[in-house]
Motif scaffolding. Structure first.
Motif, PDB file in Angstrom:
ATOM      1  N   THR A 509      89.366 -72.623  -2.856  1.00  0.00           N
ATOM      2  CA  THR A 509      90.131 -73.301  -1.813  1.00  0.00           C
ATOM      3  C   THR A 509      91.597 -72.901  -1.915  1.00  0.00           C
ATOM      4  N   LEU A 510      92.141 -72.441  -0.810  1.00  0.00           N
ATOM      5  CA  LEU A 510      93.512 -71.939  -0.772  1.00  0.00           C
ATOM      6  C   LEU A 510      94.383 -72.883   0.048  1.00  0.00           C
ATOM      7  N   ALA A 518      88.092 -78.463   5.893  1.00  0.00           N
ATOM      8  CA  ALA A 518      87.071 -78.244   6.923  1.00  0.00           C
ATOM      9  C   ALA A 518      86.166 -77.069   6.561  1.00  0.00           C
ATOM     10  N   ARG A 519      86.770 -75.958   6.179  1.00  0.00           N
ATOM     11  CA  ARG A 519      85.945 -74.783   5.884  1.00  0.00           C
ATOM     12  C   ARG A 519      85.262 -74.885   4.521  1.00  0.00           C
ATOM     13  N   ALA A 520      85.866 -75.601   3.589  1.00  0.00           N
ATOM     14  CA  ALA A 520      85.190 -75.812   2.309  1.00  0.00           C
ATOM     15  C   ALA A 520      83.941 -76.673   2.514  1.00  0.00           C
ATOM     16  N   THR A 521      84.043 -77.683   3.394  1.00  0.00           N
ATOM     17  CA  THR A 521      82.885 -78.516   3.706  1.00  0.00           C
ATOM     18  C   THR A 521      81.806 -77.707   4.403  1.00  0.00           C
ATOM     19  N   PHE A 522      82.246 -76.862   5.350  1.00  0.00           N
ATOM     20  CA  PHE A 522      81.294 -75.989   6.051  1.00  0.00           C
ATOM     21  C   PHE A 522      80.569 -75.076   5.068  1.00  0.00           C
ATOM     22  N   ALA A 523      81.324 -74.438   4.185  1.00  0.00           N
ATOM     23  CA  ALA A 523      80.728 -73.496   3.239  1.00  0.00           C
ATOM     24  C   ALA A 523      79.787 -74.206   2.264  1.00  0.00           C
ATOM     25  N   ALA A 524      80.201 -75.387   1.786  1.00  0.00           N
ATOM     26  CA  ALA A 524      79.357 -76.129   0.848  1.00  0.00           C
ATOM     27  C   ALA A 524      78.019 -76.486   1.490  1.00  0.00           C
ATOM     28  N   SER A 549      85.042 -70.561 -15.420  1.00  0.00           N
ATOM     29  CA  SER A 549      84.317 -71.711 -15.963  1.00  0.00           C
ATOM     30  C   SER A 549      83.257 -72.258 -14.996  1.00  0.00           C
ATOM     31  N   SER A 550      83.124 -71.646 -13.814  1.00  0.00           N
ATOM     32  CA  SER A 550      82.214 -72.180 -12.801  1.00  0.00           C
ATOM     33  C   SER A 550      80.750 -71.813 -13.033  1.00  0.00           C
ATOM     34  N   GLY A 551      80.515 -70.735 -13.766  1.00  0.00           N
ATOM     35  CA  GLY A 551      79.152 -70.265 -13.948  1.00  0.00           C
ATOM     36  C   GLY A 551      78.595 -69.570 -12.738  1.00  0.00           C
ATOM     37  N   ALA A 552      79.451 -69.229 -11.772  1.00  0.00           N
ATOM     38  CA  ALA A 552      79.021 -68.573 -10.537  1.00  0.00           C
ATOM     39  C   ALA A 552      79.191 -67.065 -10.648  1.00  0.00           C
ATOM     40  N   SER A 553      78.405 -66.343  -9.859  1.00  0.00           N
ATOM     41  CA  SER A 553      78.558 -64.893  -9.809  1.00  0.00           C
ATOM     42  C   SER A 553      79.246 -64.445  -8.532  1.00  0.00           C
ATOM     43  N   ALA A 554      79.375 -65.378  -7.555  1.00  0.00           N
ATOM     44  CA  ALA A 554      80.012 -65.070  -6.279  1.00  0.00           C
ATOM     45  C   ALA A 554      81.054 -66.129  -5.971  1.00  0.00           C
ATOM     46  N   ALA A 555      81.959 -65.794  -5.075  1.00  0.00           N
ATOM     47  CA  ALA A 555      83.019 -66.734  -4.683  1.00  0.00           C
ATOM     48  C   ALA A 555      83.195 -66.698  -3.175  1.00  0.00           C
ATOM     49  N   CYS A 556      83.648 -67.838  -2.635  1.00  0.00           N
ATOM     50  CA  CYS A 556      83.878 -67.942  -1.191  1.00  0.00           C
ATOM     51  C   CYS A 556      85.277 -68.492  -0.946  1.00  0.00           C
ATOM     52  N   LEU A 557      86.093 -67.740  -0.214  1.00  0.00           N
ATOM     53  CA  LEU A 557      87.435 -68.190   0.135  1.00  0.00           C
ATOM     54  C   LEU A 557      87.342 -69.202   1.264  1.00  0.00           C
ATOM     55  N   CYS A 558      88.071 -70.318   1.120  1.00  0.00           N
ATOM     56  CA  CYS A 558      88.031 -71.396   2.114  1.00  0.00           C
ATOM     57  C   CYS A 558      89.439 -71.841   2.440  1.00  0.00           C
ATOM     58  N   SER A 559      89.847 -71.675   3.690  1.00  0.00           N
ATOM     59  CA  SER A 559      91.146 -72.184   4.127  1.00  0.00           C
ATOM     60  C   SER A 559      91.301 -71.934   5.619  1.00  0.00           C
ATOM     61  N   SER A 560      92.504 -72.137   6.121  1.00  0.00           N
ATOM     62  CA  SER A 560      92.794 -71.910   7.534  1.00  0.00           C
ATOM     63  C   SER A 560      93.172 -70.452   7.762  1.00  0.00           C
ATOM     64  N   ALA A 586      85.041 -67.898   4.493  1.00  0.00           N
ATOM     65  CA  ALA A 586      84.567 -68.859   5.485  1.00  0.00           C
ATOM     66  C   ALA A 586      85.446 -68.785   6.719  1.00  0.00           C
ATOM     67  N   GLY A 587      84.917 -68.231   7.785  1.00  0.00           N
ATOM     68  CA  GLY A 587      85.676 -68.071   9.009  1.00  0.00           C
ATOM     69  C   GLY A 587      85.388 -66.726   9.641  1.00  0.00           C
ATOM     70  N   ARG A 588      85.739 -66.593  10.904  1.00  0.00           N
ATOM     71  CA  ARG A 588      85.568 -65.313  11.589  1.00  0.00           C
ATOM     72  C   ARG A 588      86.653 -64.351  11.133  1.00  0.00           C
ATOM     73  N   PRO A 589      86.305 -63.072  10.998  1.00  0.00           N
ATOM     74  CA  PRO A 589      87.283 -62.121  10.460  1.00  0.00           C
ATOM     75  C   PRO A 589      88.449 -61.840  11.392  1.00  0.00           C
TER      76      PRO A 589
END
Length: 625
Positions: A509-510, A518-524, A549-560, A586-589
């Motif tokens: 989250t940025l 909004a976009r973090a909720t959408f992505a989740a 520390s997340s244990g994830a292999s991928a990440a998703c940017l979330c912001s406006s 998360a969002g249109r490019p």
């Protein structure tokens, strides 16, 4: 009673009458303010219209200008407003509970509990998919067979099941004139489910002989049902369901009249079964259109006005029942039951919320029967005759749906009838094409499924039920709205069982909360629909530290979009350097696609995208088998 102005209650008389053109002008003004500058006054309605299946459109406004053909009066042809003049106002609809437990003793306990607590009839699976035919007496022990109607679902065993029921009448002393039952013979429906259309002719002759026996000796017993559920469960639309049921009914009329029954007597041996969905208006219109169409068929065949009234059994849709978060099914079945009741169904079956998981338990059956009880006894839904009558939307939708269904019915008849349509693949191909379009809407979440594609709950404990008998198969497919997402969730479950954790994605989250919430909720929500656990950014730590520390292999940017322009490139580079194998945004490019991709963004997630394809690919990338 008319309230005159001199009574001091002028109501709306002081206000000038609004016109459609004024409404269009106001709406187009709002649309232009929202950025749709090319929307004219006349195009405002088109911009807000919703496309339905079967080429139908739901408009945002209906007035007297949109009225359809005269629906007549309740209890009179064309029966749009109900098969009986009194509707369900006298005794409500028949609350019909379904039972599929193959154990006669368990079925007996369950159906007696239902009849003692609100159900007025029972729908009992008999034969391979239910109670053995020889177990029918034990299953019906204690049931007053001259008070509660017994509806059989016997599949290919309808002849032996009928003989056993008739023998039971004699054994317990039920007079033939007082027996109440539906024997459930449906050769074409069975052929649709099993693919064995070669046996239809023999079974149809046996069903006709059974109907003749009922006509002569058992006036309260119907022999045949034109079941449209196989076509609904194969992905068919409302019009396709209606068209197939009409073609089936016509085929049965031919068989019965050839066996010596009059047209009126043949009509009296038929009951029609339809699916009731959570689209309440479409359900209402479907049942009203079905009565209108059958009245026309009966009229052409020479039936008298009273005989042309269609007997309807509505069943809440199995297609809409979800296996994940099954509690939401209670909401779906409540709306479906409401639609069936308002639409004028004679009998309504509410499937228990856990029916997609196996044999329902006592609590689920109680909720199912109480759904009808509450709508009847507390909401007083049945006290008004045709409560939807006069609604311009419902009347127009009924008319348009009837025309679409009649067109499909004519196509089946031109191809040689329902049996020929099943053998040639005409019906299967048409239904498959419809389901393919709908599956696309489900995958893109244009048709959301709460608890499955929207607002899933990964931590929910699964509901366990005993296995139900296998239903007849081999013919038309059986589809469910949740099936694509169920595959994804099952992959996640297997990964959890094998590794102790679900596949994870880090939500980067940025900016401030107002920018990214909004976009973090959408992505989740999106990732959880595929069984992927979202891990949020930790306060007070850098993205790299939180990711590590997340244990994830991928990440998703979330912001406006504004924050993306300032921080997305640097954030993607930081996460790549921290070991993220795949970066989502998360969002249109938009115009910044190239810059984001050069910074390491691999994929963009946005509303309207193919969620199933994106989530399946994400699981592949995470090494989930």
């Amino acid at each position: 009673m008319t309230v005159l102005p001199d009574d001091g209650l002028s109501l709306a008389a002081e206000f000038p009458e609004a016109t459609r053109k004024q409404w269009q002008s106001l709406v187009s003004g709002v649309l232009r303010k929202s950025g749709a500058n090319d929307v004219s006054d006349t195009a405002a309605e088109d911009a807000l219209s919703t496309e339905l299946e079967d080429g139908l459109t739901a408009r945002p406004l209906y007035t007297a200008e949109d009225g359809a053909a005269d629906p007549g009066y309740p209890g009179f042809p064309p029966f749009v407003r109900g098969s009986r003049a009194e509707g369900t106002a006298v005794s409500g609809w028949d609350v019909r509970q379904r039972h599929t437990d193959p154990d006669p003793k368990a079925s007996n306990e369950a159906l007696l509990a239902d009849l003692e607590n609100g159900a007025t009839s029972v729908w009992l699976a008999v034969g391979e998919a239910g109670v053995p035919v020889t177990g029918l007496p034990q299953a019906l022990d204690g049931v007053y067979l001259d008070l509660a109607s017994v509806v059989l679902d016997p599949g290919a065993d309808f002849e032996s099941a009928a003989r056993e029921l008739f023998r039971l009448y004699d054994e317990v002393g039920v007079a033939p004139q007082t027996a109440l039952a539906q024997l459930g013979a449906d050769p074409l429906g069975l052929a649709a489910r099993t693919g064995r259309a070669d046996d239809v002719a023999r079974q149809s002759a046996a069903a006709a002989a059974l109907a003749a026996r009922c006509d002569h000796n058992y006036p309260g017993v119907r022999a045949l049902v034109a079941d449209a559920l196989p076509y609904h469960e194969a992905g068919g639309s409302a019009a396709e369901e209606l068209g197939c049921s009409l073609a089936t009914g016509v085929a049965y009329l031919r068989d019965l009249t050839e066996a010596g029954l009059s047209v009126d007597a043949a009509c009296a041996q038929l009951e029609f079964r339809y699916a009731a969905t959570a689209d309440q208006f479409l359900t209402i219109a479907k049942l009203r259109a079905a009565r209108r169409l059958w009245a026309r068929v009966a009229e052409v065949c020479g039936a008298g006005p009273a005989a042309a009234a269609q007997r309807q059994h509505a069943v809440t849709s199995p297609v809409m029942m979800s296996r994940r978060d099954p509690w939401v099914n209670m909401l779906r079945t409540t709306v479906a039951c409401l639609g069936a009741g308002v639409g004028g169904a004679d009998a309504v079956t509410v499937l228990p919320f856990d029916s997609a998981l196996g044999l329902p338990d006592g609590f689920a059956r109680r909720i199912a029967r109480n759904t009808s009880s509450i709508l009847l006894e507390e909401s007083h839904l049945a006290r008004v005759i045709d409560p939807a009558g006069g609604s311009w939307y419902v009347e127009r939708l009924t008319d348009e749906l009837a025309r679409a269904a009649w067109s499909w019915f004519q196509e089946i008849e031109r191809a040689g009838g329902q049996a020929s349509g099943l053998r040639s693949g005409l019906v299967a191909d048409r239904l498959a094409a419809t389901w393919e379009r709908r599956a696309g809407d489900l995958a893109h979440r244009r048709e959301p499924v709460t608890g499955v594609s929207e607002f899933p709950h990964l931590a929910e404990q699964p509901v366990q039920r005993g296995p139900a008998p296998a239903a007849p198969s081999g013919g038309l497919p059986v589809v469910r709205r949740d099936e694509a997402y169920e595959v994804l969730r099952s992959r996640s479950d297997a990964h959890l069982a094998a590794t102790g954790t679900r596949p994870r994605v880090f939500l980067a989250t940025l900016g401030p909360a107002a920018a990214h919430t909004a976009r973090a909720t959408f992505a989740a929500n999106l990732f959880q629909a595929g069984g992927i656990e979202p891990v949020p950014t930790e306060d007070g730590r850098t993205l790299a530290e939180s990711y590590a520390s997340s244990g994830a292999s991928a990440a998703c940017l979330c912001s406006s979009d504004t924050v993306y322009a300032e921080q997305a490139e640097a954030a993607a580079a930081e996460l790549k350097a921290a070991g993220a194998t795949r970066i989502y945004l998360a969002g249109r490019p938009g115009e910044s696609r190239g810059a984001y991709e050069r910074a390491g963004v691999d994929e963009f997630l946005f509303a309207g995208a193919d969620a199933v394809a994106a989530l399946s690919a994400a699981l592949d990338d995470m090494g989930v088998a």
